[in-house]
Design an enzyme around this catalytic site. Sequence first.
Site, mmCIF file in Angstrom:
data_model
loop_
_atom_site.group_PDB
_atom_site.id
_atom_site.type_symbol
_atom_site.label_atom_id
_atom_site.label_comp_id
_atom_site.label_asym_id
_atom_site.label_seq_id
_atom_site.Cartn_x
_atom_site.Cartn_y
_atom_site.Cartn_z
ATOM 1 N N GLY A 1 -3.919 8.187 4.038
ATOM 2 C CA GLY A 1 -4.598 6.906 3.827
ATOM 3 C C GLY A 1 -3.594 5.802 3.549
ATOM 4 O O GLY A 1 -2.401 6.071 3.358
ATOM 5 N N LEU A 2 -4.083 4.581 3.518
ATOM 6 C CA LEU A 2 -3.231 3.416 3.262
ATOM 7 C C LEU A 2 -2.535 3.531 1.903
ATOM 8 O O LEU A 2 -3.027 4.238 1.023
ATOM 9 C CB LEU A 2 -4.101 2.148 3.261
ATOM 10 C CG LEU A 2 -4.604 1.631 4.614
ATOM 11 C CD1 LEU A 2 -5.653 0.539 4.393
ATOM 12 C CD2 LEU A 2 -3.446 1.081 5.446
ATOM 13 N N SER B 1 1.241 9.117 5.792
ATOM 14 C CA SER B 1 1.210 9.732 7.133
ATOM 15 C C SER B 1 0.372 8.906 8.114
ATOM 16 O O SER B 1 -0.697 9.334 8.537
ATOM 17 C CB SER B 1 0.693 11.171 7.060
ATOM 18 O OG SER B 1 -0.486 11.279 6.296
ATOM 19 N N GLY C 1 -5.624 5.438 -3.032
ATOM 20 C CA GLY C 1 -6.086 6.356 -4.077
ATOM 21 C C GLY C 1 -5.798 7.817 -3.769
ATOM 22 O O GLY C 1 -6.290 8.709 -4.455
ATOM 23 N N LYS C 2 -4.961 8.054 -2.748
ATOM 24 C CA LYS C 2 -4.599 9.419 -2.340
ATOM 25 C C LYS C 2 -4.050 10.252 -3.495
ATOM 26 O O LYS C 2 -4.525 11.350 -3.763
ATOM 27 C CB LYS C 2 -3.482 9.392 -1.281
ATOM 28 C CG LYS C 2 -3.833 8.881 0.059
ATOM 29 C CD LYS C 2 -2.623 8.910 0.983
ATOM 30 C CE LYS C 2 -1.403 8.173 0.463
ATOM 31 N NZ LYS C 2 -1.621 6.733 0.233
#
Lengths: 241, 241
Positions: free
Chosen positions: B79-80, B152, B84-85
């Site tokens: 994710g960007l 990624s 919140g990853k």
Amino acid sequence: MYRDTNLRSVTKGISWRFVATTTTIIIVYIFFGRLDLAIAAGVIETVLKVGLYWAHERAWFKIKWGRKKIEPFNLWFTGLPLSGKTTLANRVYEELSNFEIPLERIDSKDIRDLIPGIGYTREDRNRHMHRIGHLIKTLQNNSVSTVASFVSPYTESRKAIREMVKNNIVVYVKAELETCKKRDINGKYEKALRGEYENFTGVNDVYEEPQHAEIIIDTDKLSIDESVEVIIKYIKSNYIK
Amino acid sequence: MYRDTNLRSVTKGISWRFVATTTTIIIVYIFFGRLDLAIAAGVIETVLKVGLYWAHERAWFKIKWGRKKIEPFNLWFTGLPLSGKTTLANRVYEELSNFEIPLERIDSKDIRDLIPGIGYTREDRNRHMHRIGHLIKTLQNNSVSTVASFVSPYTESRKAIREMVKNNIVVYVKAELETCKKRDINGKYEKALRGEYENFTGVNDVYEEPQHAEIIIDTDKLSIDESVEVIIKYIKSNYIK
């Protein structure tokens, strides 16, 4: 890592029951002198206890106490190109696979094939070593021991590995430069001498001999079998008890 | 990985003996109606069988049959930046630690801190992903599951990971760019917008949305607790049985 299947627990229960019930029948017979009743008691006991044993076995899987975390080690083979590191490390890995420990083989060539473009300058090599150190450390977090073989010519990168991992065992695979050249069926040394490779250890790049190797294998004097024995003996007396 | 200590085997034996002998005494008493002899038989049985049970238990450690290799999985959070990853992956890792599986947390920032100078160009990122894939694969060889969080941004590197590892579960942590900017207490987006960073995903580098994510978490709609629940539920129904 493995876990016991239900079938294993049941079979283990039956195997134990055979041992246990025979004992019970013998004891009851000695006490009461009546084989028929002794056998009847044994039969009832069998039926009841196979179930009880199974439940007891599965209940103990939930109990963590009494399980000892396996302590991992890192066998680090260093030496000149063609000194025999990979061959020796492969044999040691095979031998260690007979023990019940989680084990991983890490070889320079495999990793360089898999992740191309790593480079051979001092900086490239040191960065590469740092990454390998991280890989070993992560495996060690999960009780996995490692058998690693890398030329690793610089003291500083071997030191970095030692600082990153635990139970580090440096195996210095010692061979005269002339011996290495003789073993060189692919003519790598020759090409390096002709200047086709830059930074080829032993030709146009330095190999800094380890000063604190736990094990030194002099391949000009020891056979492969003898060398394997020395290393396995060391591991057995220090890490596999 | 753990192994049973001798003390654990002995204690387990005593615990079992308590269950087993009580059963024997009751059976013998029912058959012969003599409590004294029943207890005497029970006592002899106890002494004999604690030893037998121990030997039986240790003998079974040598038998490999019936042990199932634990199947590892890879949870891949993409994710960007600031979507919140890491927060979500940390919480999921915590939850999964309650299960009896070997587990490793791999976070982009930790690895970039540990091995500096990885770079952010498309080529740098793809090479980095390749190395991470190798790390996960090696851990999986040893039954270790992974919780990985990396921006990624490119389809090609996520595809490379999928090809290298098994049981790959892509979790797309979806957040509007505006939401990410709001969460950005360190002002990274601002700096990127001012041109202080090159290749900052979402500003001057592309984020290619995953088309085949196993799980999509819309952080603009789901709370962290709800998101954790969705992921744990997925893992439980597919990988932990």
